[in-house]
Design an enzyme around this catalytic site. Structure first.
Site, PDB file in Angstrom:
ATOM      1  N   SER A  91      23.301  57.903  16.300  1.00 54.26           N
ATOM      2  CA  SER A  91      23.324  57.884  17.856  1.00 54.26           C
ATOM      3  C   SER A  91      23.243  59.179  18.396  1.00 54.26           C
ATOM      4  CB  SER A  91      24.411  56.876  18.095  1.00 54.26           C
ATOM      5  OG  SER A  91      24.546  56.779  19.474  1.00 54.26           O
ATOM      6  N   ARG A 139      26.493  53.011   6.382  1.00 54.17           N
ATOM      7  CA  ARG A 139      25.256  52.254   6.941  1.00 54.17           C
ATOM      8  C   ARG A 139      24.052  52.922   6.464  1.00 54.17           C
ATOM      9  NH1 ARG A 139      26.588  50.884  13.599  1.00 54.17           N
ATOM     10  NH2 ARG A 139      28.339  49.556  12.759  1.00 54.17           N
ATOM     11  N   ARG A 154      30.352  47.693   9.015  1.00 56.87           N
ATOM     12  CA  ARG A 154      31.332  47.803  10.053  1.00 56.87           C
ATOM     13  C   ARG A 154      32.782  48.057   9.251  1.00 56.87           C
ATOM     14  NH1 ARG A 154      30.929  47.326  15.542  1.00 56.87           N
ATOM     15  NH2 ARG A 154      29.017  46.354  15.253  1.00 56.87           N
ATOM     16  N   GLU A 170      21.746  49.818  14.204  1.00 59.58           N
ATOM     17  CA  GLU A 170      22.273  51.242  14.599  1.00 59.58           C
ATOM     18  C   GLU A 170      22.749  51.940  13.285  1.00 59.58           C
ATOM     19  OE1 GLU A 170      25.075  51.575  17.769  1.00 59.58           O
ATOM     20  OE2 GLU A 170      25.377  53.715  16.990  1.00 59.58           O
ATOM     21  N   ARG A 197      38.284  53.911  12.644  1.00 57.64           N
ATOM     22  CA  ARG A 197      38.053  53.005  13.753  1.00 57.64           C
ATOM     23  C   ARG A 197      38.783  51.769  13.547  1.00 57.64           C
ATOM     24  NH1 ARG A 197      31.840  54.483  15.283  1.00 57.64           N
ATOM     25  NH2 ARG A 197      32.428  56.831  15.215  1.00 57.64           N
TER      26      ARG A 197
END
Length: 422
Positions: A351, A388, A276, A348, A261
């Site tokens: 998801s 995460r 992140r 988060e 990403r």
RNA sequence: GGAGGGCUCGCAUAGCGGCCGAGUGCACCGGUCUUGAAAACCGGCAGGUGAAAGCCUCGUGGGUUCAAAUCCCACGCCCUCCGCCA
């Protein structure tokens, strides 16, 4: 892509959906307008083509003068056909380009609003009271250093910001998480998959990642391929242009892959640690099912995600993501947010999205039962996104000295109940 | 990177520029026969769009032609050989 027939018959519903997402409603009207001209152009072309087909046959049969005369006509008609065909192709391309801009229809149950307007569905577990335990929790960066598990400094040196090394127990923890995830997914009937992470434009476009999400995608222009941000892309595209037999449904895959990403537009956000990052590994659940079963399947995916968090013994909450914060393919999305002690908040970690028939239409994936061939529904959900989850485990299960207790479910995969300082 | 060969309905194949959206075999589905099965025989069997007629699709895109699965060009993918390589 939304069924054009549905749009013709329910333009207001589509406009309302776009509005709920905070997206352009005029696309609906543009699409309806061009759809009219598109159908006219098709009719014109087909009429001429039918005429040409008939004439062509008679040319073949004719002889002599008669043939010469027919050829005269045929030549003229051929030009008209060509012109009509070009026009039709142009308009169809335009119509398609507009149709591809429309996001999926919202589930009427999805909360309307922006990022902050999510609805909390439930809380599971209780955040640990560190005051009671008599110490200040350390954050995952510090713990990662003490344990020799995470090295963000060298990550930055070698690969730039948002890069990291997992070392020692950090690396082992990834393997344990992946093994636990894959073994539980396999038990639940998922087919384990290691997909390509380098994909072509059709796969990227079809899954809906070249729209608003495009700026977060790594594009290798020289080779015209993209690095996927999630294995959802290759898993969805796996059956592109296929018709699946109904007996195979629901068809479930658990894909393990690296995810890339760009994290454009996140400057200053989560700069510390590995919350992140540009590159991480993830086990993703992906399901193909009948549209009428998609809502149920969505709940099942959520349950598998909860099972994982429960097994990691981490407190979390489940939120129903608001319309403005959904991806363009999703009609509803549930996020699980794990309690992160040092941030004093839920973040988060997984998801799950119901993409209904939206991706399947773009990718041309259908299923066949006794009454015909129909668009299929696709759903995706994170089983575990490694960094995460590592953050959540280290921070929630730390001891006063910086050692970390290993959740029971992972102990068989790690051969230890505790990560010690190095 | 270089040299060849190939891409047709689930699989395997046939296909002369008009009679090909397309034949055959296998597989599959239904039926007859059989106590049941096999065999045999009969029928069905790609998709899209459309109310239908029709139109579109023989890897993809262009071109030649009145007419292209069939001829030409480009690209993609697969296979074989050579080179390089985890």
């Amino acid at each position: 892509m939304i069924d054009i027939k549905f749009i013709r018959e329910n333009p207001d519903a589509v406009r309302a959906s776009q509005k709920g997402r905070g997206e352009d409603t005029s696309i609906v009207d543009q699409l309806l307008a061009i759809d009219e001209t598109r159908r006219t152009a098709i009719t014109e072309f087909e009429t001429l083509r039918a005429e040409q087909n008939v004439l062509s046959k008679s040319v073949g049969a004719a002889k002599g003068d008669e043939k010469t005369a027919l050829l005269e006509n045929a030549k003229d008609l051929a030009n008209k056909v060509k012109a009509a065909d070009t026009k039709r192709a142009d308009i169809e391309a335009q119509a398609n380009a507009i149709a591809m801009q429309l996001s999926n229809l919202l589930d009427p149950d999805a909360p309307i609003g922006g990022e902050a307007d999510f609805v909390v569905i439930e809380h599971v577990g209780t955040p640990r009271d560190f005051a009671k335990d008599g110490f200040e929790p350390k954050d995952h960066v510090e713990l990662g250093k003490l344990l020799g598990a995470i090295d963000t400094e060298r990550g930055a040196k070698v690969a730039g910001s948002r890069s990291y090394y997992l070392t020692g127990v950090g690396a082992l923890l990834e393997f344990a998480l992946v093994n636990y995830a894959i073994s539980s997914a396999t038990k639940a009937g998922f087919i384990p998959v290691i997909p390509p992470v380098l994909v072509n434009p059709a796969a990227m476009e079809g899954t809906g990642f070249l729209g608003q999400a495009a700026e977060n995608v790594y594009h290798l222009e020289r080779d015209e391929v993209y690095l996927v941000g999630t294995s959802e892309v290759p898993l969805a595209a796996m059956h592109m242009d296929e018709i699946l037999p109904v007996e195979k449904l629901p068809l479930r895959y658990a894909g393990y892959s690296t995810c890339f990403r760009r994290e454009a537009g996140t400057y200053g956000k989560d700069t510390r640690g590995i919350i992140r990052v540009h590159q991480f590994d993830k086990v993703e659940m992906f399901s193909f099912c009948k549209p009428e079963e998609a809502k149920e399947e969505h709940k099942r995916l959520l349950q598998w995600e909860k099972d994982f968090l429960n097994a990691m013994e981490i407190p979390y909450r489940v939120i129903d993501v608001a319309s403005g914060d959904l991806g363009s393919s999703a009609n509803r999305k549930f996020d699980i947010e794990a309690w992160i002690p040092t941030q004093d908040t839920y973040r988060e970690v997984t998801s799950t999205s119901n993409c209904t028939e939206f991706q399947a239409r773009r990718l041309n994936i259908r299923y066949k039962d006794s009454d015909g061939t129909k668009a299929i529904a696709t759903l995706n959900g994170t089983l575990v996104a490694i960094p995460r989850m590592i953050v959540a485990i280290l921070e929630n299960h730390q001891n006063a000295d910086g050692s970390v207790n290993v959740p029971k479910a992972l102990q068989p995969f790690l051969g230890t109940s505790r990560f010690e300082l190095v």
